[in-house]
Enzyme design. Structure first.
Site, PDB file in Angstrom:
ATOM      1  N   ASP A  13       0.692  -0.729  -0.321  1.00  0.00           N
ATOM      2  CA  ASP A  13       0.102  -0.211   0.082  1.00  0.00           C
ATOM      3  C   ASP A  13       1.335   1.361  -0.125  1.00  0.00           C
ATOM      4  O   ASP A  13       2.787   0.978   0.453  1.00  0.00           O
ATOM      5  CB  ASP A  13      -0.879   0.025   1.348  1.00  0.00           C
ATOM      6  CG  ASP A  13      -1.976   1.037   1.652  1.00  0.00           C
ATOM      7  OD1 ASP A  13      -2.049   1.763   0.773  1.00  0.00           O
ATOM      8  OD2 ASP A  13      -1.311   1.868   2.135  1.00  0.00           O
ATOM      9  N   ASP A  15      -0.199   4.979   0.338  1.00  0.00           N
ATOM     10  CA  ASP A  15      -0.580   6.072   2.197  1.00  0.00           C
ATOM     11  C   ASP A  15      -0.208   5.295   3.081  1.00  0.00           C
ATOM     12  O   ASP A  15      -1.397   4.540   2.771  1.00  0.00           O
ATOM     13  CB  ASP A  15      -1.813   6.655   1.201  1.00  0.00           C
ATOM     14  CG  ASP A  15      -1.828   7.563   0.242  1.00  0.00           C
ATOM     15  OD1 ASP A  15      -0.710   8.741   0.210  1.00  0.00           O
ATOM     16  OD2 ASP A  15      -2.531   7.610  -0.693  1.00  0.00           O
ATOM     17  N   ASP A 176      -1.764  -0.396   6.249  1.00  0.00           N
ATOM     18  CA  ASP A 176      -2.011  -0.179   7.573  1.00  0.00           C
ATOM     19  C   ASP A 176      -2.887   0.424   7.923  1.00  0.00           C
ATOM     20  O   ASP A 176      -3.854   0.762   8.580  1.00  0.00           O
ATOM     21  CB  ASP A 176      -1.471   1.641   6.584  1.00  0.00           C
ATOM     22  CG  ASP A 176      -2.547   2.247   5.760  1.00  0.00           C
ATOM     23  OD1 ASP A 176      -2.466   2.482   5.190  1.00  0.00           O
ATOM     24  OD2 ASP A 176      -2.204   3.574   6.520  1.00  0.00           O
TER      25      ASP A 176
HETATM   26  O1  LIG Z   1      -5.625   8.010  -1.050  1.00  0.00           O
HETATM   27  C1  LIG Z   1      -6.867   7.031  -0.470  1.00  0.00           C
HETATM   28  O2  LIG Z   1      -7.439   6.569  -0.056  1.00  0.00           O
HETATM   29  C2  LIG Z   1      -5.090   6.331   0.872  1.00  0.00           C
HETATM   30  O3  LIG Z   1      -4.532   5.122  -0.351  1.00  0.00           O
HETATM   31  P1  LIG Z   1      -3.429   4.265  -0.131  1.00  0.00           P
HETATM   32  O4  LIG Z   1      -4.512   2.861  -0.261  1.00  0.00           O
HETATM   33  O5  LIG Z   1      -2.490   3.880  -0.661  1.00  0.00           O
HETATM   34  O6  LIG Z   1      -3.762   3.964   1.473  1.00  0.00           O
HETATM   35 MG   LIG Z   2      -3.297   2.765   3.261  1.00  0.00          MG
END
Ligand SMILES: O=C(O)COP(=O)(O)O
Ligand SMILES: [Mg+2]
Length: 230
Positions: A13, A15, A176
């Site tokens: 992942d 963010d 996360d």
């Molecule tokens: O932009 C988002 O909703 C977060 O993205 P992620 O899947 O990388 O945690």
């Molecule tokens: Mg994430």
């Protein structure tokens, strides 16, 4: 943790797992809010709303002040402003979490194939990975709008498994949030979670996972320690 025996690839992942992007979201969202005549909000508020893609984020941010019909009326303008602000600062305020590069390097050295699956739009994701020196690690990258459905739907993870021609049991997802874990469970992938990201205000201990790892380097060690060479 025998579910990690035989793992040949990892889906990581973005963010909250590789990058602390809340400061970027903060600048872009408050830029958008100012255009709409709304006051600034805090990073702590934003961290509770990130993880389910841009549309969900912008709806949540506007719902702090507006009712459903007001949001609907201004939504296109808000998304346009948000995207413009985000793309103008993308990566300038975000930072790598500790031992991300070390962890990805260790996974590569162990022979794992790597994919990045994020709910961030792909037009934000590609330049961000490049700016932060992460692009080279990933054979495959899917953003939240790359496929018909995003996490927590299993489709992006299933697509990576098909790309790699590996059964889900041999592809570990690392993330996360409960989105990552739900997508992994639905796809049949083992899942590891990190405790330092954004889990919608919930403790990562509440999330169903096969293990909590403090860093991606720890994830790499854990995978190696269970590897059977089968
Ligand atoms: O932009 C988002 O909703 C977060 O993205 P992620 O899947 O990388 O945690
Ligand atoms: Mg994430």
């Amino acid at each position: 943790m025998s579910v990690l025996a035989g793992v040949r690839a990892a889906i990581i992942d973005l963010d909250g797992t590789m990058l602390d992007t809340i400061p970027d979201f903060h600048v872009a969202i408050n830029g958008m809010r100012a255009e709409l005549g709304l006051g600034p909000i805090t990073q702590e508020q934003i961290a509770l709303m990130v993880g389910k893609g841009s549309e969900n984020l912008i709806r949540s941010v506007l719902a702090l002040d507006w009712d459903e019909s007001r949001i609907e009326a201004a939504f296109a303008q808000a998304m346009d402003a948000y995207q413009r602000h985000y793309l103008s600062i993308n990566g300038n305020y975000s930072t790598l979490f500790p031992q991300v590069i070390e962890g990805l390097s260790a996974m590569k050295a162990q022979g794992l194939r790597l994919a990045c699956v994020t709910n961030k739009p792909i037009s934000f994701t590609t330049p961000l990975l490049k700016l932060k020196g992460l692009s080279e690690f990933f054979e495959v990258v899917y953003g939240g709008d790359s496929l018909p459905r995003k996490k927590p739907d299993p489709l992006p993870l299933q697509t990576v498994c098909a790309d790699f021609d590996l059964p889900p049991s041999q592809v570990v997802a690392i993330g996360d949030s409960s989105n990552d874990a739900q997508a992994a469970r639905a796809a049949g992938c083992p899942v590891l979670t990190v405790p330092y990201g954004y889990n919608h205000g919930e403790s990562i201990h509440e999330t169903d996972s096969d293990g909590i790892v403090g860093t991606l380097l720890e994830a790499a060690s854990l995978i190696r320690s269970h590897h059977t060479n089968s």
